[in-house]
Each structure stands twice: as C-alpha cells, then as structure tokens.
Design a protein around this motif. Sequence first.
Motif, PDB file in Angstrom:
ATOM      1  N   HIS A  30     -65.186  75.477  81.161  1.00  0.00           N
ATOM      2  CA  HIS A  30     -65.358  74.501  80.093  1.00  0.00           C
ATOM      3  C   HIS A  30     -64.655  73.188  80.404  1.00  0.00           C
ATOM      4  O   HIS A  30     -64.452  72.388  79.533  1.00  0.00           O
ATOM      5  N   GLY A  31     -64.188  73.034  81.665  1.00  0.00           N
ATOM      6  CA  GLY A  31     -63.418  71.856  82.022  1.00  0.00           C
ATOM      7  C   GLY A  31     -64.112  70.561  81.623  1.00  0.00           C
ATOM      8  O   GLY A  31     -65.292  70.366  81.886  1.00  0.00           O
ATOM      9  N   ASP A  32     -63.383  69.741  80.938  1.00  0.00           N
ATOM     10  CA  ASP A  32     -63.941  68.470  80.488  1.00  0.00           C
ATOM     11  C   ASP A  32     -63.002  67.380  80.973  1.00  0.00           C
ATOM     12  O   ASP A  32     -61.913  67.204  80.431  1.00  0.00           O
ATOM     13  N   PRO A  33     -63.371  66.695  82.017  1.00  0.00           N
ATOM     14  CA  PRO A  33     -62.456  65.697  82.582  1.00  0.00           C
ATOM     15  C   PRO A  33     -62.004  64.673  81.552  1.00  0.00           C
ATOM     16  O   PRO A  33     -60.872  64.209  81.578  1.00  0.00           O
ATOM     17  N   GLN A  34     -62.894  64.361  80.653  1.00  0.00           N
ATOM     18  CA  GLN A  34     -62.537  63.316  79.696  1.00  0.00           C
ATOM     19  C   GLN A  34     -61.410  63.779  78.787  1.00  0.00           C
ATOM     20  O   GLN A  34     -60.429  63.073  78.564  1.00  0.00           O
ATOM     21  N   ALA A  35     -61.540  65.021  78.261  1.00  0.00           N
ATOM     22  CA  ALA A  35     -60.497  65.549  77.393  1.00  0.00           C
ATOM     23  C   ALA A  35     -59.199  65.703  78.167  1.00  0.00           C
ATOM     24  O   ALA A  35     -58.114  65.433  77.654  1.00  0.00           O
TER      25      ALA A  35
END
Lengths: 670, 510
Positions: free
Chosen positions: A135-140
């Motif tokens: 679920h990696g979200d670079p933005q978060a």
Amino acid sequence: MPIGHSLTVSSRAAAGSRAEGATASAGAASARPETDDPGPVEGIAESDYPVAGAPPPPLVPDETPAEPEPEMEAGPEPAGPVAASAAEGEPPPDGNPEPEAEAEAQPEAESRSETQPETQPEPPATEVTDSDRHHGDPQAELIASLRWVRAELGQARFPLALPDAAAAAERATALTAQLDDYLLPRLARLDAPLLMVVGGPTGAGKSTLVNSLVRAPVSQAGVLRPTTRAPVLVSAPGDMRWFLATAAPTDPALLPGLERTTGHVEPGALRMISAPGLPRGVALLDAPDLDSIVTENRRLAEQLLAAGDLWLFVTSAARYSDAVPWAALRAARDRGTRLALLLNRVPDGAEDEILDHLAELLDAENLADIQLFVLPEATLDGQGLLAEHQVAPIAAWLTELGEDPHHRVRVVGDTLGGALAALRWGAEEVADALDRQYAAGMVLRESVREGYAAARFAVESAIGNGILLRGEVLPGWWGFVHDGGLDELLRAPLTGPQRRPRSAASGGRLLAALSAALATLVAEVGAQAADRVRAAWMTQPAGAALLSGTRPDGAETRLDRARVLAREWLARIPDETGGEATALLVALGVLGGDLPLDDRLRSRVHGVLGHGAVRALVGRSRADRFARILGLLDADAAALTGPLAKVDAAAEAAHQLRQALLAGPQEEAA
Amino acid sequence: MTVDVALDAPALLARVEALTGFVLGADGVLPAPRLARARGLARRAEDRLRLSGEHTVVALAGATGSGKSSLFNALARMELSTVGVRRPTTAHSFACVWGRSGTPPLLDWLDVAPERRFTRESALDADDEAGLRGLVLLDLPDFDTLAAEHRVEVDRMLELVDLIVWVTDPQKYADQVIHDRYLRAFHRHGEVTLVVLNQADRLTPADRQRCVDDLAGLLAGDGLPDVPVFAVSAVAADPGSEQLRAAIARAVAGRRSALRRLAADLDDLAAEMNDVMDGPVGPNSVTTDQVGLLADSLAAAAGVPAVARAAGEAYQQRSRWALRRIWGVPPNDPLAELLASDPGAGQEPAQRAAVRAFTEPLAQRLPLPWATALTDGVKGGLAELPGRLRRIVTATDVSSATAPVWRLLGAARWVGVLAALAGAGWLAVAHRSGVTVPVLLIAAGLIVALAVTVGARSLLAARTRAARGAADQRLREAVSELTRSSLVEPVREVLARYAQARDALRAIRG
C-alpha cells in the motif's frame, strides 16, 4: 504526477517509527481542546494496529479532485493503512491552525515521543514492511517525513551567539513557515488552483495590477505608502473553497496561521475575495510591499511569498535595481519558486534601455528565462484600473496557466520539486549550524574544565608545599612552637580526656590563622580560575557574547564563601576527634604540608601523625577538605557552564534532523 | 538638538579639542572601532574648520529614480548631470560651485574628481544667482540599488557635507532603507536636514498634500519632527522648487551649516560614548588607607613580621653573647636561618588576593572597559611581585649592629665580680690592716655586677624591641615603595586617564 516521478521512497523505517511514536503522543493530542476535529484521535486508534487489515480509510475525501486529471491518479488513490495512519496519527502541530502557539506549548514532550522510537527503528520497520510494500504511497510518506522534518526544525534552537546563529535561526523559522504555509498543505491537495503571489516593492503598482486584472477595485491602491496593509487573496468564485481555512489537522490549508476575513479589512488577516473576472485555476494574492518601513508588512510579505506556487514580481522603472527586492527575488529563486516579472510604470521611450539593463541584471542572477511583462507609466481610469488592453497579455497568461490542468500541475510540480530540494539543502545547513552550536559549546566547556582542573591542582599543590604555615601565618606558627605548644601537642594523649593545654591560646590563634589562610587560598584560586575562563571565553564569539556586559563576580563574596568552607571543615574535626589538641594536630596534618620546622622536630611530628588513629583521622579530614573545595569549585564551574546546557541537545537535534531528511523520499538517481 | 551657544567657531573648536583629549585618554581602553569613529570625527572637524567657511556643502542624497540629478540640474538651472532611465545612474558624486574662490581645497577634501566639478556663477549670469553664492552642491549616487559601491560613496560623502537634502519621491518615500538606515541615524542633525518629495507633479494637489503629511509623520517617527518637507517637481517650475531654493539660499547666507553639522556630530558621539562613562572617579579616589592596607597585606604575605621577629631575636642573642663573653659572636643566627627557609615561599595566592582586594572596589566604580583596563594595568606589577618581595626580604639589611655598650657592660660586670673576689681574697689574707676597704670592695663589686645584670635585662628587652621595630619598619618601607611604584601608580594612571576622558566628554557635550 511529477512528485511521484521525481521523488521516491528510500527509507521505510520512518513511517513505521512514526506510527509507534504516534501512540506516545496520544496524550498530547487528546489533551487538546474539545473543539478540535476528532480526526487525530481516530488516527491514533488506527496507528495502534498498523497491520490490522481493517479497510483503509480514504485518505482525505475532500481531496478527490472535482475534475480528475490523468496525472493525479497516484494522489487520491487510497493510501495504505500504515502510511495513512502515520500521517494522521502524527502529533498535530502541523495541522494546527496556529503552528507557533502549538510549537511553544508542547515542544519537549512531543519531540521525545517522536524521536525516542528512532533509537530502535528495526522492529516497527520489519513489522510494516509487508503492508507498506503493498500500500506504499510515496506522497503520504513524503508528507509524514516532512512533518518530522518540520517538528525537528521547529525545535532547533541556536542559543550561542555564533556568527551564523541568527541566520540559522532565521532559516529554520523560514523553512518551518514554508512547510506549514506551503509544502504540507500543497502536498495534501495537489489539484488545488495555482496561487500566484503578486509581490514587489512599495509603489510599484501591485494592487493596481490586481485590480486591473480582475477588473474591480478589490485591493486598496493609493498614493500613501505603504498601501496594502492587509493582504488580499482573489480567486474565481468556484475556487474559493480551496483557500478557506480548515480545522482538520490532516487537511491543512495554505497559510494556516493567517486568519481569513471576507469583506472588511483587518490588519494581518487574509482578505478573501471572489472575483468573477478571474479565470478559474489561478488565484492572485496581493502581498504587502517588501521594502517599506512597516516591519509587519515586510514579514508578512516574505511569509506570503514563500506560500505561492508562482511569484509575479512587480517592480517599476524607478525601482528595478533596488537592492531589497532583489534579495527577496534571489531567495525565491533559491527556494525553487516559479517566477515572472512585471516591469511597471516605464516612461515613454525608456523601455529599450531599461529592458536591456534588466536583462543583464537577470542574467547575472541566473534568472534569464523568467517570464517578463512590461507596462508603461499610464493614467488610471475612474475606478483606478489600468486599461484592459494593457493588462491583456498578463490576463491571457493567467488564463493559459489556469485552464490547462497539465500545465498547472507542471508548475506546481516544478515549484514543489524546487522547494523540496531547497528544503533539504536549507535543513542541512540548519543541521550544520546546530553542530556548530554544539561544537562551540564544547569548546567553552573545555576551557571551564581546564580552568577548574588547574584550580584544583593549584590548591592541592599549594597545601602540599606547606604555604599555609608560611607568609602571614609564620610568626603565629613560630610563637606556637617556641611557646612549647607543639611539644605539648606531641605529648598529649591521642584519645581519651584531654587536659586543656597551657598553650591553648596560641594554639587557637594558630588554628584561626590557618583557617583564614585556607580561605584566602581557596578564594583566590577560584577567582583565578574564573579569570582564566573569562579570558579564554573572550576569544570565542559565543563566549564573548555570554560574558558581554558582565563583570568578574565580587572577590568579597567569593572570600565569604571560602571562609564558610574553612570554618565548617574545621568545625568538623573536633566532632571526629573529641579533643581540641587532637583537632589542631589533625589540622596541621591536613594543611601543614611541608612543615617549616627543623628536621628533628619535623620527623617527630610526622611520627605522631603517622600513628594509626591520628593517621586515620587526618585521612578522613583531608578527604573532607578535598571534597568541600571540589564542591565549591564545581559550583563555580557549573555557574559558568549553566548557560551552555541549552546547546547540549544540539548535536542530537542535528542528528534527528538529518535522520528526518533521510527518512523522506529521495530523488531518484536518474 | 544643538544649542546656539555652541555655534561660534571658537566654542566648537574647543569641543573638537576636547574630543582629541578624549581620544588620547581612551586610547587603548575603548574598543578600536569606537575610538576610530571618534578619531575620524576629530580629524574631519579640524579639516572642515580649517577649510573655507565661506562655502556651504549641500548634498543631494536619495534613492535611485527619485530624481536627484534632475533636481541638481534644476537647482543649477543648467543640464550638468545626466539624467538617465537606467538604474542606478550616477556612480560618482558631482559638484557644482556657486562663486569660485576657496573651493578647490574644499573639493579636493571632498574628493570630487576635477572633471566632475562645475562652476555655476560666471560673468554671463549677472546677479540672479547671487543668492546661492557660496553653495557647493553635490549630486550623490543612490544608496538603495544592487550597486554596493554607490552606498560606500554615499556614506563617505554624508560624513563630510554640511547640509543634507534627502530627495525622495511618491514611490519611494516610505522605503525602509532611507528611514531605517539613514534618516534615523541622522536624527540629531535636524538643523542641517531638508527633505524633498520630488516628482510631486505626478500627484494631484490633494494627494500631494497627503503625501507630504504622511512623509512628515514618518520623519517624526525617525526622530526628525521639525524637518521641513518640500514638494518639488524638478522638471516643471513650481512653488516648491522656489521654496527649496530659498531654504538653501538661507543656509548658504547664514554660513552656519558647517558648524551646526559638526555640533550635531559631536552631540551624536557624546551620546554614543555615554555607556563608557560613569561617576566621577580619579587618581585621588585611591585613599592612603587603601594603599596602606595593600602594603600591609603584601608585607605579611612576604613574611615581613617573621623576618622582623627573627631580626629581633638575632639581636637579642648577639647582645647576650656580648654581655656574657665580651668577645666574639654566637654560632647560630635566627635571622639567617629564617631567611634560608624562605618565609614568603608560595605566597602568590595571598599576594594576588591582596591586590584583588585593592583593585576590585575601584574597578567596580568604573564602566566596564575602564575596569578591564584597571585590572590589566596591575598585571605587569603583579607578575613581578613575588620576585621583588623576596628580594626585599632577603636583601634589605635588617640586622642591628651589636652595640659596644653590651661589651662594656659585660666588662663592667666582670670587673665588679673580680673586684668582689679581690675584696674577698683581701679579707681572707690580710685582716690586720682593717676590713673597711675589702668590704667596700666586695660590696661595690657585687653592686656593680648586680646592677649590670638587672639593668641589662630591661635594657636588652627594650633594645630587642627596638631592633625588631627597626627591621619591621625598614622592610615595610621597602614594601610600601614597591607597592606604590608597581601597583598603585598604574592604577592611578588608569584613573587619571578615565578622569581626563570623562572631563573631555563633558566638554564635548558643550
């Protein structure tokens, strides 16, 4: 999405550790007023179960763009629970509408709760890696790491007056403000309209330009300087909601520290005006001037400039080479802000010469590719507006910027990318400055340590050389010896009841003289150590600043303290020995050192002092004396190093700041 | 604000001389940059007072684009300075002189290059420029652009000129740089300051008045409430320009601007130096009690009482020896023994403490730089103190010579004893010839011996005390002398310089 493309994740540890840190900070969060959005509390609840598999909450519903853009897909995609909860469970300073107050209220507790987990980053990291990968979200993650950087920057203190301290503190404040006012809010809503700050020197015609662009007198223009005392934000009616303040800490608004007003003018507050004349997708922010004598104006202007996606720098023919606005222009360039320049109020016929020169200046500042507009010195119409055809090129440019979402996102991405790079660079400098603070503090500490180590050595060697029985005390000592006092002392029974010796009077005088000599020695050695430390500190800028205006403390008080020390130590000896005669003998043993006697008598005295019981007494009393003098000198040293305690944490703070910078997504090695 | 009392040249000259005195007194005490400012002002003032008093140097100073050069041309009524649109324009100062005599040295001093000097009044002009005769008008570079060297030139010129006309305009009149960096710094120079709001023609008459009022309010905030503001248009004839011209003409005719300017500079400096001056302390603040206490403490630390005591004992032993044996000296000498054991060894802490107790109360009455100078002043003496004290104690001759009286008394006692013995013998061997003479001989002999014994005891006690006292006095005198020369004198010197500087500063205030 440019951010996602150009910036990628390097370290997962940060997100995990922050989830854990969030638990610790739950107290701080729940202690906040009831009126707050319950958001953070929920976030904390989730953060306790980072891999619970509960359906991930939508990151922020508001953020789903009204008009979906192809490049925005990465943004609104539901974030993994860890990343989302990490972001939400963050201690709330970043989301708070009043970051300054917040930072002051809970800096300590917060910093520890956040930074402690860093010392064992491995377990949470491995725990979350799995879900993170899915679920990696670079933005978060970027937001989470930026919040960490922001928290560390908010705590950076530069108490020592090093040459770079003021600049570093200013930089830390500026970076904090930019994170609060721009980077964090902007990253949270990448699809918001562009914010163009119209800024420049006083009298260049900023307000007139804004009014002319929206074809309505929305911002106060006038002949009196400075004019725009309250900044005005003008947006198309449909875009206004993006700029209103929000209460949710997870969804910070731009410039969260500024109060919003509509209608009436309030100094220091941001006036929100919706203008149908403005194309959608771009909002204009009429900033106060950069160079007027009103300090709040300048400060506010700098704050607003740091919050814009673009800066339309408005200057005039009379002003285009002023030093102050150029400094701001340079700062914006270094921050990565997209720039455009309007040369206003150009007299007839002067355009070519000025433009040539301006191009030279821009070239010298590495700003040659800046978007450039020129307006002549013109009379205003009845409403105080420039003629429509004059501002048409600028209006067209605005429309072009706003209407094309791709273009808009590119502009935001450019500015964000530049700002992030500048942030990293600036934060590194802050960390370096923190290291220098720590190093300077250590240098000052070292001179204190050296000075007082020398003082301890001086006392012990002086006593060992027997100086206390020489000089002023020598006649008294002689009197005592010649009156037979010493002889009597050596014959006296060492334990049990003692007769009052015949020579009690001269013995008492001798003891008093010894005590006074000890006090003088201790006081003087302490004063000399203080002098030596002062001299060493004066050679260091930080030390000189700490000492400036102070005087060496009074010799009289120093002597009083030493007298008390000597008296209290002497008073302890009879307690232990039980007899006055033995007390004098012990005092001679401790303070006499190399006794001024002939060899025969001296060996006799040493023989008695070497006797088991007396030897033990002398040993104990000497240890007591040593400890008391040590305590006094240490107290003096501690008074000097007291102000240095503030920089002890600087090395750790620098380390944490660097860790925070490393935790965030790194630029891809292209 | 300057008072008119200070405005005749001799009074001002006296203030300048006081400034020189202040610099002399404070040399090496105050930090070099502060002193350099004072020194610079002294030199500048002397130079300006020596140069032409017939001329008034008026500078046009302002931001770029405010129209200094246009105003320069307007005042000269000639196109002298180039007016450009390119910013910044003038990098050098230009000068225009009304009336010729005496100006070259003045312009040399101002360092205006010969090719940038203009002379206004010529034969062609008839008398319409007579009102400005004596004016040296300077057009300065700007002070607010990227060109830092312009600011350097402006700052240099602003130090030298007699009257400053600040030129600003509707766009720039509220700029931080002119107010915070310049006008505020010249807030004591209100009498030699004029402010011009140039380009007033770009405003409507109503706006013009509002602008002027606003500017006057800002000036009051800078500390210049009484400075006149002229709304002027350099490119068009208007009443403001005439008023400005008249104001400059008045200043030129009065020939007081140079003095007023220097007076304000001196006021400035005196105010700036306030923090390094405090109460009245002078060389006489050192009391004899303080000096005596210091000398006593140093003497005690050097072991003077012990030495004096030993000297007395040595005298006593020698005298006893002489009394008993008439001939020779005792084998051991307490004084030599004591001196060999070095009674003042390791007493540096006590000596330093004594000096500290002397200097500190004096230093506390002085402002910090002087207090530091005071403690520094005794450092040299303090370093040499242990060695010198030791030399005094060991090298001063403190032994009193054994008086012949003890040998005579000893001889007399022996004579008495022998006489008594002779009488006794006589009595034993020759009692027929009568007892009177031998008995008398015995009695007389015993009386003499007894009298000598009794009398010598009290005499010895008294002479021993005297010997000890003499030794003590001799040593203390030497220590006092050392104290005065190596400790008290340096302190007095610093105090004297402080008093001199303090008096000078009061004189500078005028």
